[in-house]
Design a protein around this motif. Structure first.
Motif, PDB file in Angstrom:
ATOM      1  N   GLU A   1      39.861  56.191  32.586  1.00  0.00           N
ATOM      2  CA  GLU A   1      40.033  54.780  32.886  1.00  0.00           C
ATOM      3  C   GLU A   1      41.307  54.594  33.698  1.00  0.00           C
ATOM      4  N   SER A   2      41.374  53.505  34.466  1.00  0.00           N
ATOM      5  CA  SER A   2      42.510  53.286  35.346  1.00  0.00           C
ATOM      6  C   SER A   2      43.077  51.885  35.149  1.00  0.00           C
ATOM      7  N   ASN A   3      44.197  51.645  35.801  1.00  0.00           N
ATOM      8  CA  ASN A   3      44.853  50.334  35.734  1.00  0.00           C
ATOM      9  C   ASN A   3      44.403  49.402  36.852  1.00  0.00           C
ATOM     10  N   VAL A   4      43.304  49.743  37.520  1.00  0.00           N
ATOM     11  CA  VAL A   4      42.769  48.883  38.583  1.00  0.00           C
ATOM     12  C   VAL A   4      42.129  47.647  37.960  1.00  0.00           C
ATOM     13  N   LEU A   5      42.561  46.476  38.398  1.00  0.00           N
ATOM     14  CA  LEU A   5      42.017  45.234  37.872  1.00  0.00           C
ATOM     15  C   LEU A   5      40.640  44.961  38.467  1.00  0.00           C
ATOM     16  N   GLN A   6      39.718  44.552  37.625  1.00  0.00           N
ATOM     17  CA  GLN A   6      38.371  44.203  38.038  1.00  0.00           C
ATOM     18  C   GLN A   6      38.177  42.703  37.885  1.00  0.00           C
TER      19      GLN A   6
ATOM     20  N   LEU B   1      49.773  39.449  27.207  1.00  0.00           N
ATOM     21  CA  LEU B   1      51.214  39.671  27.249  1.00  0.00           C
ATOM     22  C   LEU B   1      51.873  39.388  25.902  1.00  0.00           C
ATOM     23  N   CYS B   2      51.104  39.383  24.822  1.00  0.00           N
ATOM     24  CA  CYS B   2      51.607  39.110  23.470  1.00  0.00           C
ATOM     25  C   CYS B   2      52.174  37.693  23.396  1.00  0.00           C
ATOM     26  N   GLY B   3      51.300  36.733  23.556  1.00  0.00           N
ATOM     27  CA  GLY B   3      51.691  35.330  23.528  1.00  0.00           C
ATOM     28  C   GLY B   3      50.905  34.507  24.514  1.00  0.00           C
ATOM     29  N   ALA B   4      50.361  35.145  25.513  1.00  0.00           N
ATOM     30  CA  ALA B   4      49.516  34.481  26.502  1.00  0.00           C
ATOM     31  C   ALA B   4      48.541  35.515  27.071  1.00  0.00           C
ATOM     32  N   THR B   5      47.323  35.068  27.355  1.00  0.00           N
ATOM     33  CA  THR B   5      46.294  35.942  27.911  1.00  0.00           C
ATOM     34  C   THR B   5      45.883  35.407  29.266  1.00  0.00           C
ATOM     35  N   LEU B   6      45.834  36.301  30.257  1.00  0.00           N
ATOM     36  CA  LEU B   6      45.502  35.930  31.629  1.00  0.00           C
ATOM     37  C   LEU B   6      44.169  36.548  32.023  1.00  0.00           C
ATOM     38  N   LEU B   7      43.424  35.832  32.845  1.00  0.00           N
ATOM     39  CA  LEU B   7      42.153  36.314  33.393  1.00  0.00           C
ATOM     40  C   LEU B   7      42.326  36.574  34.881  1.00  0.00           C
ATOM     41  N   TRP B   8      41.904  37.759  35.328  1.00  0.00           N
ATOM     42  CA  TRP B   8      41.977  38.109  36.755  1.00  0.00           C
ATOM     43  C   TRP B   8      40.623  37.862  37.395  1.00  0.00           C
ATOM     44  N   ARG B   9      40.613  37.060  38.455  1.00  0.00           N
ATOM     45  CA  ARG B   9      39.390  36.813  39.212  1.00  0.00           C
ATOM     46  C   ARG B   9      39.583  37.264  40.647  1.00  0.00           C
ATOM     47  N   THR B  10      38.615  37.993  41.173  1.00  0.00           N
ATOM     48  CA  THR B  10      38.649  38.421  42.559  1.00  0.00           C
ATOM     49  C   THR B  10      38.034  37.335  43.439  1.00  0.00           C
ATOM     50  N   PRO B  11      38.340  37.327  44.737  1.00  0.00           N
ATOM     51  CA  PRO B  11      37.706  36.343  45.624  1.00  0.00           C
ATOM     52  C   PRO B  11      36.185  36.416  45.591  1.00  0.00           C
ATOM     53  N   ALA B  12      35.627  37.621  45.541  1.00  0.00           N
ATOM     54  CA  ALA B  12      34.172  37.754  45.479  1.00  0.00           C
ATOM     55  C   ALA B  12      33.631  37.185  44.179  1.00  0.00           C
ATOM     56  N   GLY B  13      34.354  37.404  43.093  1.00  0.00           N
ATOM     57  CA  GLY B  13      33.918  36.868  41.807  1.00  0.00           C
ATOM     58  C   GLY B  13      33.973  35.352  41.772  1.00  0.00           C
ATOM     59  N   LEU B  14      35.007  34.777  42.376  1.00  0.00           N
ATOM     60  CA  LEU B  14      35.134  33.325  42.378  1.00  0.00           C
ATOM     61  C   LEU B  14      34.029  32.662  43.193  1.00  0.00           C
ATOM     62  N   LEU B  15      33.459  33.389  44.155  1.00  0.00           N
ATOM     63  CA  LEU B  15      32.341  32.833  44.920  1.00  0.00           C
ATOM     64  C   LEU B  15      31.117  32.611  44.036  1.00  0.00           C
ATOM     65  N   ARG B  16      31.014  33.376  42.956  1.00  0.00           N
ATOM     66  CA  ARG B  16      29.881  33.227  42.030  1.00  0.00           C
ATOM     67  C   ARG B  16      30.149  32.170  40.963  1.00  0.00           C
TER      68      ARG B  16
END
Length: 445
Positions: free
Chosen positions: A260-265, A272-287
């Motif tokens: 496994e790698s640290n590449v964000l999908q 971050l132990c107090g807040a959780t963030l969601l990563w969205r890619t431009p292609a994903g946001l199009l959906r």
């Protein structure tokens, strides 16, 4: 003072060599050159903080906001490992006096430290995330309390690091984004003290973990209608992937996960132990649905003129422009155990079962009775489906697939606990499924 340079660090890191291509990155058709004047810069992706439903309670201001787009910078500011030094611990501060030199200091003992110098990387852009409001932090994140909103007041001690993590994005297609634990401070340094978890890697380099750790979960099947939660892992300072420690701040690291790698999908969660963030890619946001689509769904639902089955009053979802203050007179309310939607009424209380317990007049099930609020953070939605389900017990409404995905996604809480939560307000989910299908009286049913 003698500093011994190790040329081996100038070569790519082991974890860099292990990245399986650029899996999970967003492939755009834009060329690799800098954007021309007047053109929009290339967007690497967006970070969305769970629990705020589109906007902080006091409004999004500057670097403190609920959502941040990471775009290509005018000039690259990324860094990469260069030279390693073994020095006497008392001389560390003198060795790190150059603020223009990024470095990571590993204190092995009172008499021995290892400093890894970093050099400029013209191929990457670096973005830093943390609690600090200093200029080197691009995205200021504060603790999110269950139920929505940030933890405030002098008694609210934050568990988020001032320099929590950093994300490096490739400036050329496919614009891969990688995450690393810890960020550089005002002196361009990262310090891992004597008590921090750290170790030598098999290839002779150094690595370590931050106090409360940076956890990442990549969804199985991407962030789409067919998504399923993945496995939570911990990311090291050098970007390697490990299984979780026994507790959040334990000194013993987990096992290395080599495949496994640290590449964000698209859909990767960062805790971050107090807040959780969601990563969205431009292609994903199009959906994902747009705000216009969400507003059209609200108007369509109201146009069907659903009724309270008892009071026979017409129900309507209020406009997001009103904000979430007090429920509107026409606001739909739901019995979260059965899903029957009503207008507000004051009868049916079962105080012997709890102050919020009500008995549904249609099916007689007893449970919480709460107002319904439409989810307004479109980036949290898996699909543009109709608002048919509500989270229990908060009452936030979204599509069925979005509700079921988040209801089965455990989010870190405290030092070693996990609990599913509403992505729009952060409230812990209850009940057998964590969400309920809404049953309207009228054409919406």
């Amino acid at each position: 003072m003698v500093l011994e340079g190790n040329p081996e660090v100038g070569s790519p890191r082991t974890s860099d060599l292990q990245h399986p291509g650029n899996q999970g990155s967003c492939v755009l058709s834009s060329p690799g050159e800098d954007a021309q004047p007047g053109e929009e810069p290339i967007k690497y992706g967006e970070l969305i903080v769970l629990g705020y439903n589109g906007c902080l309670a006091n409004g999004d201001k500057g670097r403190r906001r609920s959502r941040l787009a990471l775009s290509r910078r005018p000039h690259a500011n990324g860094v990469k490992p260069d030279v390693i030094h073994h020095i006497s611990t008392p001389l560390v501060s003198k060795a790190l006096s150059n603020r223009g030199q990024h470095s990571i200091s590993y204190t092995l003992s009172r008499s021995h430290s290892v400093i890894v110098e970093y050099t400029h990387d013209s191929d990457t852009d670096m973005f830093q995330i943390g609690r600090s409001t200093e200029n080197m932090i691009d995205f200021v994140v504060t603790d999110t309390s269950p139920g929505g909103g940030a933890a405030e007041g002098p008694s609210a001690q934050s568990t988020i690091s001032r320099y929590a993590c950093r994300i490096l994005c490739d400036r050329r297609p496919p614009y891969t984004a990688r995450i690393y634990a810890a960020g550089f401070d005002a002196s361009s340094n990262i310090f891992l003290g004597e008590r921090a978890a750290k170790w030598r890697t098999p290839d002779g380099l150094m690595d370590g973990l931050t106090t409360n750790g940076v956890l990442v979960m990549h969804p199985a099947g991407g962030f789409s209608e067919d998504s399923a939660p993945g496995v939570w892992r911990e990311i090291s300072v050098c970007g390697n992937v490990y299984t979780l420690r026994d507790s959040r701040s334990a000194q013993q690291r987990g096992k290395l996960v080599e495949n496994e790698s640290n590449v964000l999908q698209d859909g990767s969660l960062i805790d971050l132990c107090g807040a959780t963030l969601l990563w969205r890619t431009p292609a994903g946001l199009l959906r994902a649905p747009t705000l216009k689509q969400l507003e059209a769904q609200r108007q369509e639902a109201n146009a069907a003129r659903p009724q309270c089955p008892v009071g026979l009053s017409t129900l309507a979802f209020p406009s997001p422009a009103r904000g979430r203050t007090a429920p509107d007179k026409q606001q739909p309310w739901v019995y979260v155990r059965c899903g029957h939607v009503h207008g507000y009424h004051g009868w049916g209380c079962r105080r012997e079962r709890g102050p919020q317990e009500r008995e549904c007049p249609l099916c007689r099930l007893v449970g919480p009775y709460v107002p319904l609020w439409l989810g307004q953070e479109a980036g949290l939605c898996l699909d543009p489906g109709p608002p048919s389900h509500a989270f229990a017990p908060c009452g936030h409404v979204c599509s069925e697939k979005t509700a079921r995905y988040w209801a089965q996604t455990p989010l870190p809480h405290g030092t070693h606990a996990f609990h599913a939560a509403c992505p729009f307000c952060g409230a812990w989910l209850t009940g057998e499924h964590g969400c309920v299908r809404l049953i309207f009286q009228g054409p919406l049913d």
